[in-house]
Design an enzyme around this catalytic site. Structure first.
Site, PDB file in Angstrom:
ATOM      1  N   ARG A 156      -6.371  -6.273   6.539  1.00  0.00           N
ATOM      2  CA  ARG A 156      -6.947  -4.990   6.962  1.00  0.00           C
ATOM      3  C   ARG A 156      -8.466  -5.142   6.992  1.00  0.00           C
ATOM      4  NH1 ARG A 156      -9.090  -0.458   4.614  1.00  0.00           N
ATOM      5  NH2 ARG A 156      -8.634   1.505   5.665  1.00  0.00           N
ATOM      6  N   LYS A 193     -15.724  -4.889   0.950  1.00  0.00           N
ATOM      7  CA  LYS A 193     -15.603  -4.179  -0.338  1.00  0.00           C
ATOM      8  C   LYS A 193     -16.673  -4.610  -1.333  1.00  0.00           C
ATOM      9  CE  LYS A 193     -11.039  -2.267   0.021  1.00  0.00           C
ATOM     10  NZ  LYS A 193      -9.643  -2.260  -0.352  1.00  0.00           N
TER      11      LYS A 193
HETATM   12  C1  9MG Z   1      -7.057   2.822   3.094  1.00  0.00           C
HETATM   13  N1  9MG Z   1      -7.375   1.587   2.390  1.00  0.00           N
HETATM   14  C2  9MG Z   1      -8.573   1.245   1.848  1.00  0.00           C
HETATM   15  N2  9MG Z   1      -8.469   0.040   1.261  1.00  0.00           N
HETATM   16  C3  9MG Z   1      -7.206  -0.381   1.442  1.00  0.00           C
HETATM   17  C4  9MG Z   1      -6.494  -1.524   1.059  1.00  0.00           C
HETATM   18  O1  9MG Z   1      -7.048  -2.487   0.349  1.00  0.00           O
HETATM   19  N3  9MG Z   1      -5.199  -1.622   1.403  1.00  0.00           N
HETATM   20  C5  9MG Z   1      -4.585  -0.623   2.095  1.00  0.00           C
HETATM   21  N4  9MG Z   1      -3.279  -0.786   2.401  1.00  0.00           N
HETATM   22  N5  9MG Z   1      -5.218   0.484   2.494  1.00  0.00           N
HETATM   23  C6  9MG Z   1      -6.496   0.610   2.156  1.00  0.00           C
END
Ligand code: 9MG
Length: 375
Positions: free
Chosen positions: A345, A310
């Site tokens: 994630r 990010k």
């Molecule tokens: C789809 N998506 C993109 N960034 C995310 C994040 O930080 N958390 C979750 N749950 N989904 C995300």
């Protein structure tokens, strides 16, 4: 006048014995806390902050004014509660589980033309997408998170029919591979179709706000739901952030969405919470929120963290572009599990799983190191 209370773990340890047994295990993770800050805020402003060692917490909570007592007891219990494994309903019958007593990795699979990091890589070639998913599973991903609509700032909304066309065939392929599948979508029709096709978990970055039918659909499906904080309206998640205190406001927001889900009939042990890094937050807000991750265990649900590649990493590393953010992504993943995050994630599954395994080895060694105990 509304007063609210928060219990934030502030001294984390890698084993209870390093604190002579006077530490509390957080959320069933391999993380212990030996000191807590009890914060009280009134009308948005923190008015008191008491730092209390673990052994003195019961006494400190008992001494709180009556209007704060119930929240204090609930949060104290939540912090110590073991998180139940995720129970996934398998199409065709049966159930499988994902344990949350050790960190689990969710690998990202974007079937989009415009995601910030891997947009366009998989959309036009399901074979390439399948091979990537297989590689993530082989590398140790516990879940594949499949998305058909980019959530990056300014991304064009996708027509529901297109989103379905992008994700349903891929769910079928992933299910045939035996993957546990979460689907990143805000649309109830996509939730319904993908669950029917073999997906197991709903990952909604609007926390089931985008469409009022989502709450009912999620409740009747029985699927676990990932509820992410985003400051904006459900159709514009990146704008409109106004906080008195980013950490405590996000905590209250997630508590309110969790309560809405419980009221709609979603079982407590099917709710996963996510602070939503990068969604409408400044760098300073992202960092404050990240440093405060242990507080979120006081909500009593598994904690999901998504920071992979990010912008906050680019902002801290000479504006490195998304594909050059591996080091920062792994650093944040390790910091997140240090704070007790249950699920990560990520794009870079192999590297993250390796980092998690090394971290786990260190924790196991700390847990069996009795040299720190008094004679
Ligand atoms: C789809 N998506 C993109 N960034 C995310 C994040 O930080 N958390 C979750 N749950 N989904 C995300």
């Amino acid at each position: 006048m509304t007063r609210k209370l928060y219990i934030r773990p502030i001294a984390l340890a890698d084993s209870p014995q390093s604190e002579e047994g006077e530490a509390v295990r957080l959320g069933g993770a391999m993380v212990w806390a030996s000191r807590f800050a009890i914060l009280v805020r009134e009308n948005g402003r923190v008015i008191s902050r008491e730092r209390v060692p673990a052994a003195r917490m019961p006494g400190a909570l008992a001494a709180l004014p009556a209007d704060l007592g119930a929240a204090a007891e609930a949060q104290w219990a939540n912090l110590r509660k073991v998180r139940a494994p995720l129970r996934l309903t398998v199409k065709g019958g049966g159930e499988r589980t994902i344990r949350l007593d050790q960190p689990q990795v969710m690998g990202i699979l974007n079937m989009t033309p415009d995601s910030f990091s891997d947009g366009g890589r998989f959309l036009d070639d399901v074979e390439v997408a399948s091979a990537h998913a297989a590689a993530m599973l082989e590398a140790g991903a516990a879940i594949v998170d499949l998305g058909g609509e980019s959530t990056r700032p300014g991304a064009a909304a996708v027509w529901e029919g297109d989103e379905l066309k992008r994700v349903v065939p891929m769910v079928e392929r992933l299910a045939a591979m035996g993957a546990a599948i979460s689907v990143d979508t805000r649309r109830p029709a996509v939730m319904e179709a993908t669950l029917a096709a073999g997906a197991h978990i709903i990952n909604d970055v609007s926390a089931l706000r985008y469409d009022p039918r989502s709450l009912e659909l999620a409740a009747s499906s029985g699927a676990p739901v990932m509820l992410m904080h985003a400051p904006g309206k459900a159709d514009d998640l990146h704008s409109g952030a106004v906080f008195d205190d980013v950490v405590l406001d996000v905590f209250d927001w997630l508590a309110a969405r969790r309560d809405a889900c419980l009221a709609a009939g979603i079982a407590a042990d099917r709710i996963i919470l996510d602070p939503g890094f990068g969604f409408g937050l400044t760098l300073a807000q992202n960092l404050a929120l990240f440093n405060a991750l242990p507080l979120f265990h006081a909500l009593g649900h598994p904690l999901l963290v998504g920071v992979s590649r990010k912008r906050m990493i680019g902002a801290l590393s000479n504006e490195a572009p998304a594909h050059e953010r591996l080091g920062g992504s792994v650093a944040l993943a390790v910091k997140a599990i240090d704070a007790g995050a249950h699920l990560l994630r990520v794009h870079d599954v192999a590297e993250t799983v390796q980092a998690v395994r090394v971290w786990r080895g260190l924790r196991d060694a700390a847990l069996t190191d009795f040299s720190q105990l008094p004679d």
